[in-house]
Write a protein that holds these residues in place. Structure first.
Motif, PDB file in Angstrom:
ATOM      1  N   ASP A 140       0.793  -1.224   0.000  1.00  0.00           N
ATOM      2  CA  ASP A 140       0.000   0.000   0.000  1.00  0.00           C
ATOM      3  C   ASP A 140       0.829   1.279   0.000  1.00  0.00           C
ATOM      4  O   ASP A 140       0.378   2.316  -0.494  1.00  0.00           O
ATOM      5  N   PHE A 141       2.009   1.232   0.629  1.00  0.00           N
ATOM      6  CA  PHE A 141       2.782   2.463   0.820  1.00  0.00           C
ATOM      7  C   PHE A 141       4.253   2.078   0.951  1.00  0.00           C
ATOM      8  O   PHE A 141       4.584   1.055   1.550  1.00  0.00           O
ATOM      9  N   LEU A 142       5.140   2.875   0.387  1.00  0.00           N
ATOM     10  CA  LEU A 142       6.575   2.578   0.335  1.00  0.00           C
ATOM     11  C   LEU A 142       6.820   1.240  -0.358  1.00  0.00           C
ATOM     12  O   LEU A 142       5.971   0.796  -1.145  1.00  0.00           O
ATOM     13  N   GLY A 143       7.953   0.612  -0.094  1.00  0.00           N
ATOM     14  CA  GLY A 143       8.253  -0.632  -0.788  1.00  0.00           C
ATOM     15  C   GLY A 143       9.214  -1.464   0.023  1.00  0.00           C
ATOM     16  O   GLY A 143       9.728  -1.018   1.049  1.00  0.00           O
ATOM     17  N   PRO A 144       9.478  -2.689  -0.443  1.00  0.00           N
ATOM     18  CA  PRO A 144      10.405  -3.550   0.278  1.00  0.00           C
ATOM     19  C   PRO A 144      11.826  -2.984   0.194  1.00  0.00           C
ATOM     20  O   PRO A 144      12.150  -2.225  -0.716  1.00  0.00           O
ATOM     21  N   THR A 145      12.657  -3.354   1.145  1.00  0.00           N
ATOM     22  CA  THR A 145      14.078  -3.014   1.087  1.00  0.00           C
ATOM     23  C   THR A 145      14.774  -4.053   0.221  1.00  0.00           C
ATOM     24  O   THR A 145      14.667  -5.259   0.483  1.00  0.00           O
ATOM     25  N   ILE A 163      18.447  -0.765  11.672  1.00  0.00           N
ATOM     26  CA  ILE A 163      17.061  -0.336  11.486  1.00  0.00           C
ATOM     27  C   ILE A 163      16.925   0.659  10.334  1.00  0.00           C
ATOM     28  O   ILE A 163      17.545   1.732  10.362  1.00  0.00           O
ATOM     29  N   PRO A 164      16.098   0.346   9.333  1.00  0.00           N
ATOM     30  CA  PRO A 164      15.827   1.322   8.278  1.00  0.00           C
ATOM     31  C   PRO A 164      14.846   2.375   8.777  1.00  0.00           C
ATOM     32  O   PRO A 164      13.838   2.035   9.392  1.00  0.00           O
ATOM     33  N   LEU A 165      15.139   3.645   8.545  1.00  0.00           N
ATOM     34  CA  LEU A 165      14.235   4.730   8.938  1.00  0.00           C
ATOM     35  C   LEU A 165      14.007   5.624   7.727  1.00  0.00           C
ATOM     36  O   LEU A 165      14.893   6.375   7.327  1.00  0.00           O
ATOM     37  N   ILE A 166      12.825   5.544   7.153  1.00  0.00           N
ATOM     38  CA  ILE A 166      12.478   6.362   5.992  1.00  0.00           C
ATOM     39  C   ILE A 166      11.641   7.540   6.485  1.00  0.00           C
ATOM     40  O   ILE A 166      10.522   7.365   6.953  1.00  0.00           O
ATOM     41  N   LEU A 167      12.242   8.730   6.417  1.00  0.00           N
ATOM     42  CA  LEU A 167      11.589   9.932   6.957  1.00  0.00           C
ATOM     43  C   LEU A 167      10.822  10.658   5.866  1.00  0.00           C
ATOM     44  O   LEU A 167      11.355  10.950   4.796  1.00  0.00           O
ATOM     45  N   ASN A 205       8.826   5.223   8.138  1.00  0.00           N
ATOM     46  CA  ASN A 205       8.385   3.975   7.496  1.00  0.00           C
ATOM     47  C   ASN A 205       6.860   3.946   7.365  1.00  0.00           C
ATOM     48  O   ASN A 205       6.229   2.899   7.497  1.00  0.00           O
ATOM     49  N   GLY A 206       6.268   5.088   7.132  1.00  0.00           N
ATOM     50  CA  GLY A 206       4.836   5.153   6.847  1.00  0.00           C
ATOM     51  C   GLY A 206       3.931   5.328   8.049  1.00  0.00           C
ATOM     52  O   GLY A 206       2.717   5.342   7.897  1.00  0.00           O
ATOM     53  N   VAL A 207       4.510   5.447   9.253  1.00  0.00           N
ATOM     54  CA  VAL A 207       3.683   5.624  10.457  1.00  0.00           C
ATOM     55  C   VAL A 207       4.141   6.878  11.189  1.00  0.00           C
ATOM     56  O   VAL A 207       5.331   7.168  11.284  1.00  0.00           O
ATOM     57  N   GLU A 208       3.164   7.632  11.703  1.00  0.00           N
ATOM     58  CA  GLU A 208       3.484   8.884  12.364  1.00  0.00           C
ATOM     59  C   GLU A 208       4.025   8.631  13.772  1.00  0.00           C
ATOM     60  O   GLU A 208       3.407   7.916  14.573  1.00  0.00           O
ATOM     61  N   ALA A 209       5.199   9.201  14.044  1.00  0.00           N
ATOM     62  CA  ALA A 209       5.829   9.164  15.373  1.00  0.00           C
ATOM     63  C   ALA A 209       5.750   7.782  16.035  1.00  0.00           C
ATOM     64  O   ALA A 209       5.221   7.640  17.130  1.00  0.00           O
ATOM     65  N   PRO A 210       6.275   6.748  15.388  1.00  0.00           N
ATOM     66  CA  PRO A 210       6.131   5.380  15.911  1.00  0.00           C
ATOM     67  C   PRO A 210       7.098   5.060  17.051  1.00  0.00           C
ATOM     68  O   PRO A 210       7.922   5.890  17.448  1.00  0.00           O
ATOM     69  N   LEU A 211       6.949   3.847  17.557  1.00  0.00           N
ATOM     70  CA  LEU A 211       7.735   3.345  18.683  1.00  0.00           C
ATOM     71  C   LEU A 211       8.625   2.201  18.221  1.00  0.00           C
ATOM     72  O   LEU A 211       8.159   1.270  17.568  1.00  0.00           O
ATOM     73  N   LEU A 212       9.895   2.264  18.595  1.00  0.00           N
ATOM     74  CA  LEU A 212      10.857   1.208  18.267  1.00  0.00           C
ATOM     75  C   LEU A 212      11.409   0.639  19.567  1.00  0.00           C
ATOM     76  O   LEU A 212      11.888   1.385  20.417  1.00  0.00           O
ATOM     77  N   LYS A 213      11.317  -0.685  19.717  1.00  0.00           N
ATOM     78  CA  LYS A 213      11.911  -1.323  20.896  1.00  0.00           C
ATOM     79  C   LYS A 213      13.199  -2.015  20.487  1.00  0.00           C
ATOM     80  O   LYS A 213      13.197  -2.799  19.527  1.00  0.00           O
TER      81      LYS A 213
END
Ligand code: C2O
Ligand code: CU
Ligand code: CU
Length: 506
Positions: free
Chosen positions: A84-89, A204-208, A243-251
């Protein structure tokens, strides 16, 4: 499954490339209250390493239409690669012969460009390698690049005449709708480095990206949504997606982690740092590793730039830290007042990192040194005494006084040459200048050696207001007198209205 493309009168825009000073300051009604957000987990784009058949590693990408729920209770029509949004790495190995099949199901003419890759011009996926709706285009080439983080995105050049831009036929529209993905190259050198390398766990990939939405959830486009002549913010916005989500959380574990940060925004410049003001270490730039990790507390990342950074979370178990953009510190230095939106001069959060237990086999130290970066000697350039000039024009947008014309080759370069290019920016706005074909090195900013984190391989350089930047680049292979490579501003709206040119290697 295919819906009819929504090409209508809405798709055409009279785009003023005129005086910036007459533009009004946009309002910030599209801002989301950041504390009201329920944090979603950071999505990790799937990693695709291709299928090896007969000595060729093959990847399949499909540009398709999608639907996302960016805003509570609202649906947004989008585009994506294989989703739906962005693409695979895409994971590639230096030395491999690869083939990438790109199928276009978005109902609009498109292309897909391998940003930063050293490929023959005809495989570059620029404006000339058009993929018509329903067609599949195959790019095949040997992977010659150093290990680094690259990316891919559409690169069509919209027909432009009488100041009328067919917006959906342009790069800005298609990337904004969601067509972009990361491309990672690994090689024998990267294998030996003691860096976090577990994709999605400690690497970790981070697409801003930043976005603006209508109240009904639609993404903002020309011309109904905002008028380029009166709203200078263009495709900037106050919803910051990672990565397509607003202000997400990474553990993550309490250890050293690697963030591969890609600025895939149309126009936004980020001034990255952490909420606790910690030092982090840049280990890679656009086209390779740096000689040694460079300690930083801030990192300016312009559209299309990538940075690999290490963050040492070894002593932070149980803590939460935020990756933030400290744009309040930019003042008017990158975006002049008439072109600012509220977020060009405010701080905002991008990602919350929650630190858990240390994982087994974790990397716990930042290496002292990385690789040998061979600086290209200026004496290698055929034009050291008189570098090739590139003047960035904003009124109207162009380069060296010319607007991009698909039929005109702006520069012819001899195969085997190394050249110095001098980029001058006489405007009060910073422009990220990008060159296709291969990575380059930055020689100087206003005649001074750039800072340590800019002494590695690059393919985008942010040219600040009234600055002169010199870069050095090798044109050692892939002669082709017919198919050009591009050089352009990577603010996609600038590129689309003509701040781009073409060169061939012959
Ligand atoms: Cu990111 Cu000409 O491209
Ligand atoms: Cu490119
Ligand atoms: Cu520009």
């Amino acid at each position: 499954m295919e819906r009819a493309p929504t090409l209508s009168r809405r798709s055409f825009v009279a785009l003023s490339t005129g005086t910036a000073s007459s533009l009004l300051l946009g309002t910030s009604h599209w801002q989301a209250p950041q504390d009201a957000l329920k944090r979603q987990a950071l999505p990790i784009p799937p990693l695709i390493d291709g299928t090896a058949r007969g000595g060729v590693v093959t990847y399949d990408l499909t540009e398709q239409q999608g639907v996302m729920g960016f805003l509570p209770g609202l649906q947004t029509e989008t585009f994506g690669y294989n989703g739906d949004f962005l693409g695979p790495t895409l994971l590639m190995r230096k030395g491999d012969q690869v083939a990438i099949n790109v199928t276009n199901n978005i109902g609009l003419t498109s292309t897909t460009h391998w940003h930063g890759l050293h490929v023959p011009a005809v495989m570059d996926g620029g404006p000339h390698q058009r993929i018509e709706p329903g067609e599949t285009w195959t790019a095949s080439f040997p992977v010659l690049n150093r290990a680094a983080t690259y990316w891919y995105h559409p690169h069509p050049h919209a027909p432009l005449g009488q100041s009328v831009l067919m917006d959906p036929m342009g790069t800005g529209y298609q990337v904004y709708q969601g067509l972009a993905g990361m491309l990672i190259v690994e090689d024998d050198t990267s294998d030996t480095l003691a860096l976090p390398r577990s994709y999605g766990r400690d690497d970790i990939p981070l697409i801003l990206q930043d976005r603006r939405f209508h109240e009904d959830g639609r993404l903002m486009h020309f011309p109904d949504d905002f008028n380029a002549a009166t709203d200078p913010a263009l495709r900037k916005g106050g919803h910051f997606l990672v990565n397509g989500v607003e202000a997400p959380l990474l553990k993550v574990g309490a250890q050293v982690i690697r963030l591969r940060v890609l600025n895939a925004s149309n126009a936004r410049i980020y001034n990255l740092g952490f909420s606790d003001e910690r030092i982090f270490y840049q280990v890679g730039s656009d086209g390779g590793y740096l000689a040694a990790p460079v300690p930083l507390s801030r990192l300016i990342l312009a559209p299309a730039e990538r940075a690999e950074i290490l963050v040492d979370l070894g002593a932070d178990k149980g803590r939460k830290i935020k990756l933030r953009s400290f744009n309040s510190e930019n003042g008017n230095r990158l975006v002049p007042r008439p072109l600012q939106d509220s977020w060009d001069t405010a701080d905002f959060d991008l990602l919350t990192i929650r630190v858990k237990r240390t994982k087994a086999n974790a990397v716990t130290t930042v290496p002292e040194s990385l690789v040998t970066v061979d600086r290209i000697p200026q004496s290698e350039a055929v034009n050291a005494p008189s570098p090739r000039p590139f003047e960035l024009n904003a009124n109207p947008f162009g380069i060296n006084g010319k607007r991009m014309d698909m039929a005109i080759i702006d520069a012819r370069i001899r195969r085997g040459d190394t050249e110095i290019w001098e980029i001058t920016n006489p405007n009060s706005q910073a422009h990220p200048f990008h060159v296709h074909g291969d990575s380059f090195q930055i020689l100087s900013r206003d005649a001074v050696l750039p800072p340590a984190h800019e002494l590695g391989w690059k393919d985008v350089v942010l040219v600040r207001p009234f600055e002169t930047v010199r870069i050095i680049k090798r044109f050692h292979d892939y002669a082709d007198t017919l198919n050009p490579y591009m050089f352009h501003c990577h603010i996609l709206e600038h590129e689309d209205v003509g701040m781009m040119g073409q060169f061939v290697v012959e």
